[in-house]
Scaffold this motif. Structure first.
Motif, PDB file in Angstrom:
ATOM      1  N   THR A 145       0.839  -1.192   0.000  1.00  3.19           N
ATOM      2  CA  THR A 145       0.000   0.000   0.000  1.00  3.19           C
ATOM      3  C   THR A 145       0.878   1.247   0.000  1.00  3.19           C
ATOM      4  O   THR A 145       2.030   1.212   0.430  1.00  3.19           O
ATOM      5  CB  THR A 145      -0.941   0.018   1.226  1.00  3.19           C
ATOM      6  OG1 THR A 145      -1.884   1.094   1.081  1.00  3.19           O
ATOM      7  CG2 THR A 145      -0.170   0.223   2.522  1.00  3.19           C
TER       8      THR A 145
ATOM      9  N   PRO B 228     -10.722  -7.757  -3.881  1.00  3.78           N
ATOM     10  CA  PRO B 228     -10.233  -7.094  -2.658  1.00  3.78           C
ATOM     11  C   PRO B 228     -11.099  -7.404  -1.447  1.00  3.78           C
ATOM     12  O   PRO B 228     -10.644  -7.290  -0.311  1.00  3.78           O
ATOM     13  CB  PRO B 228     -10.275  -5.604  -3.016  1.00  3.78           C
ATOM     14  CG  PRO B 228     -11.275  -5.506  -4.132  1.00  3.78           C
ATOM     15  CD  PRO B 228     -11.129  -6.782  -4.910  1.00  3.78           C
TER      16      PRO B 228
ATOM     17  N   ASP C 192      -6.881  -5.489   2.457  1.00  2.00           N
ATOM     18  CA  ASP C 192      -7.726  -4.489   1.799  1.00  2.00           C
ATOM     19  C   ASP C 192      -8.981  -4.181   2.590  1.00  2.00           C
ATOM     20  O   ASP C 192      -9.330  -3.024   2.801  1.00  2.00           O
ATOM     21  CB  ASP C 192      -8.108  -4.965   0.391  1.00  2.00           C
ATOM     22  CG  ASP C 192      -6.955  -4.863  -0.589  1.00  2.00           C
ATOM     23  OD1 ASP C 192      -6.121  -3.954  -0.422  1.00  2.00           O
ATOM     24  OD2 ASP C 192      -6.865  -5.688  -1.507  1.00  2.00           O
TER      25      ASP C 192
END
Length: 309
Positions: free
Chosen positions: A98, A219, A225
Motif C-alpha cells: 500500500t 479485494p 484491503d
C-alpha cells in the motif's frame, strides 16, 4: 536426544497432551512443557488448548472426527467448526502493498459538521494529496504485524525484491511465533505480477508455506484491503508528516496500539466473507472452497456442492 526423535506425528502429540491431561496439567502447563521439549516442532498453543479441552470433556480417541458423523463426546458440530476456524486462523499469514503518504486529505464526509439553521457552512478549500509517498509491504497474521518493509526510493518493486521479502518474513515468523512454522503456514497473497512471477513462486516454495489461491479482482477477500489497510488509512488521513521517518513511526504506532484480538477479528472475517462470496461470485470459488475445506475437514468437491447446491 537425536534430532529425528523431536518430530512427532499429530497423533503422537495428541497422546502426549492426553497423558498430561490425565496427570491434571492445564493447557498452559502442557504447552509450556511440550514447547520446552519439542521447540519449533511442538504443537501450537491453540491446538494444545483445543485437545486439552476435548480430553477434559472425556474424549478418548486421538483420531479426527469424521464430518459425516457426530463425535462420541460432548463436543457439538458447532464447537468443532469454531475450533477448526481458530486453528486455521492461527496458520494464516497474509501480505499486501500500500502507499503511505506524507499527507492524505480527509474525505468529504470525514470533516462534516453540524451547523445552525440559516448559518452558512464554512468554506472548504480543495487540498491535494502529498506527492511524497512510500510503498509499504506489510505481512501480518492473527497476532499482529510480522514485517513491514518500505521500498527504498528509486528502487523498483519486482519479483527479485519480493522474493527477498519472503525469506525475511519466514525469519520473522521463526523469531516471533514459536511453533507456527511446524504447524504449517497458510499464505494468502493476491495475484499481483510480483507475487506470481517465477522467481517469487520459487522463493515461496523454498519457504515451505502453503499458498491459498486468491481469486483475481477480489479485494473483498483480501484481509489487508478490507481490514488492516482500510483502518490504517483512516487513522493516518488528515495528518501531516514532516518526512518519511515520521510516516513510518505513525504506521508502527497504529499497529502497536492494537491487541491480538484486533488482528484475529480481521482474519476471522475472511471466513464469513467467503461464505457470502461462494453464493454470489463464481470467480471466488477456489479461495472460499479452500477455506471451507479447511474449516469443515471436507473435500473440495463437497465444499462446492454444499455451497452451490
Amino acid at each position: 536426544m537425536p534430532e529425528s526423535s523431536l518430530y512427532l506425528t499429530k497423533f503422537e502429540h495428541r497422546a502426549v497432551i492426553k497423558f498430561l491431561v490425565k496427570k491434571g496439567k492445564t493447557a498452559k502447563e502442557i504447552f509450556e512443557e511440550t514447547s520446552s521439549v519439542y521447540g519449533e516442532s511442538g504443537t501450537s498453543s491453540a491446538t494444545v488448548k483445543r485437545w486439552t479441552r476435548l480430553f477434559q470433556q472425556g474424549r478418548e480417541t486421538l483420531e479426527d472426527d469424521l464430518r459425516s458423523g457426530r463425535p462420541n463426546t460432548a463436543v457439538t458440530d458447532e464447537n468443532i467448526e469454531k475450533d477448526n476456524l481458530e486453528e486455521i486462523c492461527t496458520r494464516i499469514v497474509t501480505v499486501d502493498e500500500t502507499w503511505i503518504r506524507q499527507y492524505d486529505p480527509e474525505s468529504k464526509q470525514e470533516p462534516m459538521q453540524w451547523i445552525e439553521k440559516g448559518e452558512r457552512p464554512p468554506k472548504k478549500f480543495k487540498v491535494e494529496k502529498s506527492a511524497s509517498k512510500l510503498i509499504a509491504t506489510i505481512f501480518w497474521d492473527c497476532e499482529g504485524v510480522l514485517l513491514i518493509d518500505y521500498l527504498p526510493k528509486k528502487t523498483t518493486m519486482n519479483a527479485e525484491y519480493y522474493a527477498g521479502l519472503l525469506k525475511k518474513v519466514r525469519e520473522a515468523i521463526v523469531e516471533k511465533r514459536r511453533g507456527k512454522i511446524s504447524k504449517g503456514i497458510l499464505f494468502l497473497q493476491d495475484n499481483a505480477p510480483v507475487h506470481t512471477a517465477r522467481i517469487a513462486r520459487q522463493a515461496l516454495l523454498e519457504t515451505g508455506f502453503d499458498e491459498v489461491n486468491h481469486p483475481p479482482y477480489s479485494p473483498d477477500l483480501a484481509p489487508s484491503d478490507y481490514f488492516s489497510f482500510k483502518n490504517l488509512k483512516k487513522d493516518l488521513r488528515g495528518r501531516r508528516f514532516g518526512d518519511d521517518e515520521e510516516m513510518k513511526v505513525a504506521v508502527n504506532e497504529h499497529f502497536l496500539a492494537k491487541d491480538a484480538g484486533y488482528f484475529l477479528s480481521g482474519i476471522q472475517a475472511l471466513y464469513k466473507r467467503c461464505q457470502r462470496n461462494l453464493v454470489t461470485q463464481v470467480h471466488g470459488v477456489m479461495l472460499c472452497a479452500a477455506v471451507y475445506v479447511m474449516i469443515h475437514r471436507a473435500s473440495l468437491v463437497e465444499a462446492i456442492v454444499y455451497n452451490f447446491g
